[in-house]
Design a protein around this motif. Structure first.
Motif, PDB file in Angstrom:
ATOM      1  N   PHE A 171      57.432  47.011   4.777  1.00 46.35           N
ATOM      2  CA  PHE A 171      57.884  47.000   3.381  1.00 46.35           C
ATOM      3  C   PHE A 171      59.202  47.748   3.248  1.00 46.35           C
ATOM      4  CE2 PHE A 171      58.064  48.684  -0.962  1.00 46.35           C
ATOM      5  CZ  PHE A 171      57.954  47.505  -1.683  1.00 46.35           C
ATOM      6  N   ASP A 172      59.263  48.938   3.802  1.00 47.97           N
ATOM      7  CA  ASP A 172      60.511  49.695   3.773  1.00 47.97           C
ATOM      8  C   ASP A 172      61.583  49.035   4.624  1.00 47.97           C
ATOM      9  OD1 ASP A 172      59.682  51.672   2.017  1.00 47.97           O
ATOM     10  OD2 ASP A 172      58.925  52.964   3.611  1.00 47.97           O
ATOM     11  N   GLU A 173      61.193  48.563   5.804  1.00 47.28           N
ATOM     12  CA  GLU A 173      62.160  48.004   6.751  1.00 47.28           C
ATOM     13  C   GLU A 173      62.787  46.704   6.260  1.00 47.28           C
ATOM     14  OE1 GLU A 173      59.692  49.797  10.607  1.00 47.28           O
ATOM     15  OE2 GLU A 173      59.721  47.643  10.185  1.00 47.28           O
ATOM     16  N   SER A 174      62.048  45.953   5.443  1.00 45.79           N
ATOM     17  CA  SER A 174      62.554  44.661   4.975  1.00 45.79           C
ATOM     18  C   SER A 174      62.968  44.660   3.515  1.00 45.79           C
ATOM     19  CB  SER A 174      61.493  43.573   5.186  1.00 45.79           C
ATOM     20  OG  SER A 174      61.378  43.245   6.544  1.00 45.79           O
ATOM     21  N   PHE A 175      62.592  45.703   2.773  1.00 54.03           N
ATOM     22  CA  PHE A 175      62.920  45.719   1.347  1.00 54.03           C
ATOM     23  C   PHE A 175      63.662  46.988   0.945  1.00 54.03           C
ATOM     24  CE2 PHE A 175      61.665  46.615  -3.149  1.00 54.03           C
ATOM     25  CZ  PHE A 175      62.397  45.597  -3.733  1.00 54.03           C
ATOM     26  N   SER A 176      62.967  48.119   0.936  1.00 56.94           N
ATOM     27  CA  SER A 176      63.562  49.341   0.389  1.00 56.94           C
ATOM     28  C   SER A 176      64.835  49.764   1.099  1.00 56.94           C
ATOM     29  CB  SER A 176      62.537  50.479   0.447  1.00 56.94           C
ATOM     30  OG  SER A 176      61.394  50.171  -0.325  1.00 56.94           O
ATOM     31  N   ARG A 177      64.882  49.608   2.423  1.00 57.29           N
ATOM     32  CA  ARG A 177      66.047  50.050   3.194  1.00 57.29           C
ATOM     33  C   ARG A 177      67.124  48.966   3.326  1.00 57.29           C
ATOM     34  NH1 ARG A 177      62.869  52.883   8.310  1.00 57.29           N
ATOM     35  NH2 ARG A 177      61.514  54.251   7.055  1.00 57.29           N
ATOM     36  N   ILE A 178      66.857  47.797   2.795  1.00 56.13           N
ATOM     37  CA  ILE A 178      67.818  46.690   2.895  1.00 56.13           C
ATOM     38  C   ILE A 178      68.569  46.487   1.585  1.00 56.13           C
ATOM     39  CG2 ILE A 178      68.110  44.228   3.365  1.00 56.13           C
ATOM     40  CD1 ILE A 178      67.267  45.869   5.798  1.00 56.13           C
ATOM     41  N   TYR A 179      67.854  46.450   0.487  1.00 55.61           N
ATOM     42  CA  TYR A 179      68.475  46.169  -0.808  1.00 55.61           C
ATOM     43  C   TYR A 179      68.801  47.503  -1.485  1.00 55.61           C
ATOM     44  CZ  TYR A 179      66.759  41.614   0.434  1.00 55.61           C
ATOM     45  OH  TYR A 179      66.518  40.435   1.114  1.00 55.61           O
ATOM     46  N   VAL A 180      69.811  48.178  -0.924  1.00 60.28           N
ATOM     47  CA  VAL A 180      70.108  49.559  -1.294  1.00 60.28           C
ATOM     48  C   VAL A 180      71.248  49.682  -2.299  1.00 60.28           C
ATOM     49  CG1 VAL A 180      69.231  50.499   0.866  1.00 60.28           C
ATOM     50  CG2 VAL A 180      71.627  49.787   0.724  1.00 60.28           C
ATOM     51  N   ALA A 181      71.948  48.605  -2.577  1.00 60.46           N
ATOM     52  CA  ALA A 181      73.079  48.672  -3.509  1.00 60.46           C
ATOM     53  C   ALA A 181      72.609  49.160  -4.879  1.00 60.46           C
ATOM     54  CB  ALA A 181      73.741  47.302  -3.642  1.00 60.46           C
ATOM     55  N   PRO A 182      73.413  49.980  -5.546  1.00 59.98           N
ATOM     56  CA  PRO A 182      73.013  50.471  -6.877  1.00 59.98           C
ATOM     57  C   PRO A 182      72.659  49.356  -7.850  1.00 59.98           C
ATOM     58  CG  PRO A 182      74.909  51.698  -6.078  1.00 59.98           C
ATOM     59  CD  PRO A 182      74.681  50.576  -5.096  1.00 59.98           C
ATOM     60  N   SER A 183      73.377  48.231  -7.768  1.00 56.29           N
ATOM     61  CA  SER A 183      73.130  47.141  -8.715  1.00 56.29           C
ATOM     62  C   SER A 183      71.793  46.459  -8.489  1.00 56.29           C
ATOM     63  CB  SER A 183      74.246  46.108  -8.639  1.00 56.29           C
ATOM     64  OG  SER A 183      74.266  45.465  -7.369  1.00 56.29           O
ATOM     65  N   LEU A 184      71.183  46.670  -7.313  1.00 55.69           N
ATOM     66  CA  LEU A 184      69.902  46.029  -6.998  1.00 55.69           C
ATOM     67  C   LEU A 184      68.712  46.944  -7.260  1.00 55.69           C
ATOM     68  CD1 LEU A 184      70.865  44.210  -3.669  1.00 55.69           C
ATOM     69  CD2 LEU A 184      71.085  43.398  -6.034  1.00 55.69           C
ATOM     70  N   GLN A 185      68.975  48.116  -7.824  1.00 57.13           N
ATOM     71  CA  GLN A 185      67.890  49.032  -8.159  1.00 57.13           C
ATOM     72  C   GLN A 185      67.327  48.686  -9.532  1.00 57.13           C
ATOM     73  OE1 GLN A 185      67.109  50.979  -5.448  1.00 57.13           O
ATOM     74  NE2 GLN A 185      68.822  49.741  -4.685  1.00 57.13           N
ATOM     75  N   LYS A 186      67.037  47.435  -9.687  1.00 60.84           N
ATOM     76  CA  LYS A 186      66.477  46.898 -10.926  1.00 60.84           C
ATOM     77  C   LYS A 186      65.120  46.293 -10.609  1.00 60.84           C
ATOM     78  CE  LYS A 186      70.345  47.759 -13.110  1.00 60.84           C
ATOM     79  NZ  LYS A 186      71.234  46.676 -13.567  1.00 60.84           N
ATOM     80  N   GLN A 187      64.436  45.819 -11.628  1.00 61.90           N
ATOM     81  CA  GLN A 187      63.131  45.191 -11.400  1.00 61.90           C
ATOM     82  C   GLN A 187      63.277  43.948 -10.542  1.00 61.90           C
ATOM     83  OE1 GLN A 187      59.948  46.441 -13.018  1.00 61.90           O
ATOM     84  NE2 GLN A 187      59.561  45.429 -11.062  1.00 61.90           N
ATOM     85  N   TRP A 188      62.399  43.816  -9.544  1.00 60.88           N
ATOM     86  CA  TRP A 188      62.288  42.597  -8.751  1.00 60.88           C
ATOM     87  C   TRP A 188      61.011  41.889  -9.169  1.00 60.88           C
ATOM     88  CZ3 TRP A 188      64.649  41.144  -3.676  1.00 60.88           C
ATOM     89  CH2 TRP A 188      65.873  41.791  -3.461  1.00 60.88           C
ATOM     90  N   PHE A 189      61.121  40.629  -9.566  1.00 58.59           N
ATOM     91  CA  PHE A 189      59.970  39.798  -9.888  1.00 58.59           C
ATOM     92  C   PHE A 189      59.771  38.825  -8.731  1.00 58.59           C
ATOM     93  CE2 PHE A 189      61.669  40.810 -14.203  1.00 58.59           C
ATOM     94  CZ  PHE A 189      60.576  41.554 -14.654  1.00 58.59           C
ATOM     95  N   SER A 190      58.618  38.880  -8.081  1.00 59.92           N
ATOM     96  CA  SER A 190      58.403  38.134  -6.840  1.00 59.92           C
ATOM     97  C   SER A 190      57.140  37.285  -6.893  1.00 59.92           C
ATOM     98  CB  SER A 190      58.299  39.094  -5.649  1.00 59.92           C
ATOM     99  OG  SER A 190      59.432  39.930  -5.558  1.00 59.92           O
ATOM    100  N   VAL A 191      57.232  36.094  -6.308  1.00 61.70           N
ATOM    101  CA  VAL A 191      56.043  35.289  -6.044  1.00 61.70           C
ATOM    102  C   VAL A 191      55.722  35.360  -4.554  1.00 61.70           C
ATOM    103  CG1 VAL A 191      56.342  33.703  -7.975  1.00 61.70           C
ATOM    104  CG2 VAL A 191      57.415  33.183  -5.772  1.00 61.70           C
TER     105      VAL A 191
END
Length: 335
Positions: free
Chosen positions: A101-121
């Motif tokens: 989870f961290d390796e593929s999400f939290s540590r990848i999408y690190v740009a300030p503009s991406l620190q918003k809600q993610w809605f996922s299916v």
């Protein structure tokens, strides 16, 4: 209707009759019903990014796509991000503490503009792991921007987004799974799950008073890629979408970027499945004029929408614009 169902097997059902009530009145059911995300901009417009088929620990250009998403997200001032599924390869998550989870999400999408809600299916690869982990409030508490549910609705002002779990529709996963094992916890009995989902989707679409309606699922309805059209969804879900005035169907699954517009449907079909590993050299569509974009490389899509205009832009791994398209419509009036 909803009260007679198993809550774990009814993706949109649990208090759909009360769906127009304030979320604050339904705290118990908020995570499986609908989420309010009103536009924050003064002009009432909404902007967001769409990416799919991404979770590969940064490999296959996932990190490069994420970086460009951050650049575009900053420029547009995005309100949130939509994921079209296959969030973690190859076999989903093993649990809420899986390092993937961290390796593929939290540590990848690190740009300030991406620190918003993610809605996922969920995608089919997510179903090969512990599905409940991705859906867990524990995971959401650990990473507040993460929100993945089977099916839910995002009420975003002039736009309603219907996030739909398309995996149970696909016969192959049940009849010819091969060496793959799928976690169908909360889905069985399958036919009841599908029936409930279609019934609730139809009711929710009919109840929508948004000027724009977008449905997001993992599997394509129309695709020129490797997987092609998903027959089960074409047969069972597409008639409901067309009957209820859906404007856009957005999916992943095929690892490419596509825009298909056909004479036999008013819906625009948009694929954003280029978040990491892409497939090259496969394109199959009978009418080239209907295929407005086919790009079998990595990339993502942006959406800007206001009361009467929707703008879509597809970007490649370097952030270059591949295709842009706009649609206008008069403001919906409630009779």
């Amino acid at each position: 209707m909803a009260g007679a169902r198993d809550a774990s097997a009814a993706p949109l059902a649990l208090c759909l009759a009360l769906a127009l009530s304030s979320l604050s009145l339904l705290p118990t059911f908020a995570e499986i019903d609908r989420f309010l995300h009103p536009p924050a901009k003064d002009d009432g417009s909404l902007t967001f990014l769409v990416v799919g088929d991404w979770g590969r620990q940064g490999l296959y250009n996932q990190s490069e796509v994420a970086a460009q998403m951050g650049v575009v997200g900053e420029r547009m001032g995005v309100d949130f991000v939509v994921s079209t599924g296959d969030n973690f390869y190859e076999n989903g998550l093993t649990g809420v503490h899986d390092p993937a989870f961290d390796e593929s999400f939290s540590r990848i999408y690190v740009a300030p503009s991406l620190q918003k809600q993610w809605f996922s299916v969920l995608g089919n690869h997510d179903y090969r792991g512990d599905v409940e982990a991705q859906l867990s409030p524990v995971l959401r508490a650990m990473e507040s921007r993460w929100l993945c549910l089977r099916s839910f609705i995002v009420n975003a002002g002039m736009l309603d987004i219907f996030m739909v779990d398309t995996n149970p529709f696909v016969d192959e996963y049940f009849t010819n799974a091969g060496n793959n094992t799928y976690d169908w916890t909360g889905v069985l009995p399958r036919q009841k799950y599908i029936s409930d989902l279609l019934e609730d989707l139809d009711l929710a679409l009919k109840s929508s008073r948004a000027n724009w309606k977008m449905v997001v699922g993992h599997h394509p309805i129309k695709s020129a890629g490797v997987h092609g059209n998903t027959k089960e969804i074409v047969d069972q879900m597409l008639p409901i979408l067309e009957a209820n005035g859906v404007d856009f169907y957005v999916n992943g699954h095929d690892h490419c970027l596509q825009h298909i517009s056909t004479a036999d449907s008013p819906i625009q079909f948009l694929t954003s499945g280029g978040g990491s590993k892409a497939w090259r050299g496969v394109v199959n569509w009978p009418n080239p004029d209907e295929l407005k974009l086919y790009y079998d490389g990595q990339g993502f899509m942006s959406v800007k929408i206001d009361a009467t205009q929707a703008d879509f832009v597809f970007y490649d791994v370097s952030g270059s614009v591949l295709h842009s398209w706009s649609r206008t419509k008069p403001l919906y009036s409630i009779v």
